[in-house]
Design an enzyme around this catalytic site. Structure first.
Site, PDB file in Angstrom:
ATOM      1  N   GLY A  61     -13.385 -11.290  -6.383  1.00  0.00           N
ATOM      2  CA  GLY A  61     -13.974 -10.366  -5.421  1.00  0.00           C
ATOM      3  C   GLY A  61     -14.681 -11.105  -4.306  1.00  0.00           C
ATOM      4  O   GLY A  61     -14.486 -10.802  -3.118  1.00  0.00           O
ATOM      5  N   HIS A  62     -15.509 -12.096  -4.665  1.00  0.00           N
ATOM      6  CA  HIS A  62     -16.158 -12.915  -3.645  1.00  0.00           C
ATOM      7  C   HIS A  62     -15.110 -13.666  -2.819  1.00  0.00           C
ATOM      8  O   HIS A  62     -15.239 -13.794  -1.595  1.00  0.00           O
ATOM      9  CB  HIS A  62     -17.096 -13.938  -4.296  1.00  0.00           C
ATOM     10  CG  HIS A  62     -18.207 -13.337  -5.096  1.00  0.00           C
ATOM     11  ND1 HIS A  62     -18.226 -13.354  -6.472  1.00  0.00           N
ATOM     12  CD2 HIS A  62     -19.347 -12.711  -4.713  1.00  0.00           C
ATOM     13  CE1 HIS A  62     -19.326 -12.773  -6.905  1.00  0.00           C
ATOM     14  NE2 HIS A  62     -20.021 -12.363  -5.859  1.00  0.00           N
ATOM     15  N   GLY A  82     -18.934  -6.467  -0.413  1.00  0.00           N
ATOM     16  CA  GLY A  82     -17.951  -5.740  -1.199  1.00  0.00           C
ATOM     17  C   GLY A  82     -18.281  -4.268  -1.319  1.00  0.00           C
ATOM     18  O   GLY A  82     -19.451  -3.878  -1.430  1.00  0.00           O
ATOM     19  N   GLN A 130     -25.429  -0.429  -1.549  1.00  0.00           N
ATOM     20  CA  GLN A 130     -25.933  -1.604  -0.841  1.00  0.00           C
ATOM     21  C   GLN A 130     -25.293  -1.724   0.540  1.00  0.00           C
ATOM     22  O   GLN A 130     -25.974  -1.997   1.535  1.00  0.00           O
ATOM     23  CB  GLN A 130     -25.649  -2.857  -1.660  1.00  0.00           C
ATOM     24  CG  GLN A 130     -25.946  -4.163  -0.938  1.00  0.00           C
ATOM     25  CD  GLN A 130     -25.641  -5.366  -1.801  1.00  0.00           C
ATOM     26  OE1 GLN A 130     -26.437  -5.747  -2.644  1.00  0.00           O
ATOM     27  NE2 GLN A 130     -24.485  -5.980  -1.598  1.00  0.00           N
ATOM     28  N   SER A 168     -16.881  -8.389 -11.580  1.00  0.00           N
ATOM     29  CA  SER A 168     -18.334  -8.506 -11.507  1.00  0.00           C
ATOM     30  C   SER A 168     -18.772  -9.752 -12.249  1.00  0.00           C
ATOM     31  O   SER A 168     -18.211 -10.086 -13.304  1.00  0.00           O
ATOM     32  CB  SER A 168     -19.009  -7.280 -12.139  1.00  0.00           C
ATOM     33  OG  SER A 168     -20.407  -7.475 -12.266  1.00  0.00           O
ATOM     34  N   SER A 169     -19.773 -10.439 -11.718  1.00  0.00           N
ATOM     35  CA  SER A 169     -20.323 -11.599 -12.420  1.00  0.00           C
ATOM     36  C   SER A 169     -20.884 -11.195 -13.772  1.00  0.00           C
ATOM     37  O   SER A 169     -20.872 -11.984 -14.718  1.00  0.00           O
ATOM     38  CB  SER A 169     -21.419 -12.251 -11.569  1.00  0.00           C
ATOM     39  OG  SER A 169     -20.905 -12.689 -10.335  1.00  0.00           O
TER      40      SER A 169
END
Length: 282
Positions: free
Chosen positions: A36-37, A146, A152, A184-185
């Site tokens: 994703g990043h 994202g 956010q 997700s992390s």
């Protein structure tokens, strides 16, 4: 690729880029980077002359008893990923370099009252503060976020508008695992049983996307989606909500652009997912 630890050396590098007339894209992250990043960095690479990535686990967006200390970190891996994609700079400061007995914070009203802001009351003040600081340090032309963190993204867009930051905010699509789980992390917290259980989030999203229609009562949509999650014994709902896409206020009837968002605990791990919808043009 350069790695900086201080505000001054980061500013010095960016000022040199600006003197050369180069455009700068910023990808703010808390590290432990995944695909994703990577999609954000690739997009920034395509649209800017230089790309800066911040890797900073921001303490001010974590509340008491949240996972600040446990949050996964692997800077060596992050650095390799950034260099492989073509980032030009990683800004990797220590907390004491970003926060020196601070008295000033950035808050946003109303948009942070619901969804994650309701159950994590200090979170978005911390996000807005650190993102504002990164904008002031890096002075990017564009910044990339994202859409998985949809609230956010909406908050940052509003902050940029209200505070007259001369920065284009670009939201990028959610990146998912092959089985549908949003990247997700925090997915690394899940054991094998929990990882399987976590698929109830993406199943609920798929159900919502299947049945949502103009004029539908939000209560009916949420009931169907909630039923999917409640069928998973390891899942505990924090919220499942339908909100106005601009104001983040709950809606009763789906007759405008909306965000359908959820936060669900799988064991002790809090995961989020969402989708956006807007009426078809007549």
């Amino acid at each position: 690729m350069q790695v900086t630890k201080t505000v001054k050396e980061t500013r010095d590098i960016v000022k040199e880029w600006k003197r050369e007339g180069l455009t700068v894209g910023l990808v703010p992250t808390m590290g432990f980077l995944h695909e994703g990043h990577a999609s954000l960095i690739k997009r920034a690479r395509e649209e800017n002359d230089r790309v800066a990535v911040s890797v900073f686990v921001n303490p001010t967006q974590f509340g008491p008893n949240e996972d600040l200390e446990a949050y996964p970190r692997d800077f060596e891996r992050d650095s390799a990923l950034c260099e492989g994609i073509g980032a030009d700079l990683i800004f990797h400061p220590e907390p004491e370099d970003m926060y020196d007995n601070p008295c000033a914070y950035v808050s946003i009203e109303k948009l942070s009252d619901n969804l994650c802001g309701k159950t994590r009351p200090v979170h978005f003040r911390g996000v807005c503060t650190v993102v504002s600081k990164l904008f002031n340090i890096v002075t990017p032309d564009r910044a990339y976020f994202g859409q998985k963190d949809a609230q956010q993204l909406a908050i940052i867009k509003k902050m940029v508008k209200d505070l007259n930051f001369d920065i284009e905010i670009i939201g990028c699509p959610i990146v998912r695992e092959e089985d549908g789980l949003a990247k997700s992390s925090r997915n690394t917290y899940l054991n094998a049983e929990e990882r399987k259980a976590a698929l109830c989030l993406s199943r609920s999203v798929a159900k919502g996307q299947e049945i949502i229609k103009n004029g539908m009562k939000a209560e009916k949509l949420l009931g169907e989606m909630t039923e999917v999650i409640n069928a998973e014994p390891l899942a505990k709902i924090d919220y499942v909500s339908v909100v106005d896409a601009l104001t983040m206020e709950p809606v009763e009837k789906i007759d405008r652009p909306v965000l359908v968002a959820m936060a669900v605990y799988i064991g002790k791990t809090r995961l989020i997912d969402n989708f956006s919808w807007e009426p078809a043009e007549q």
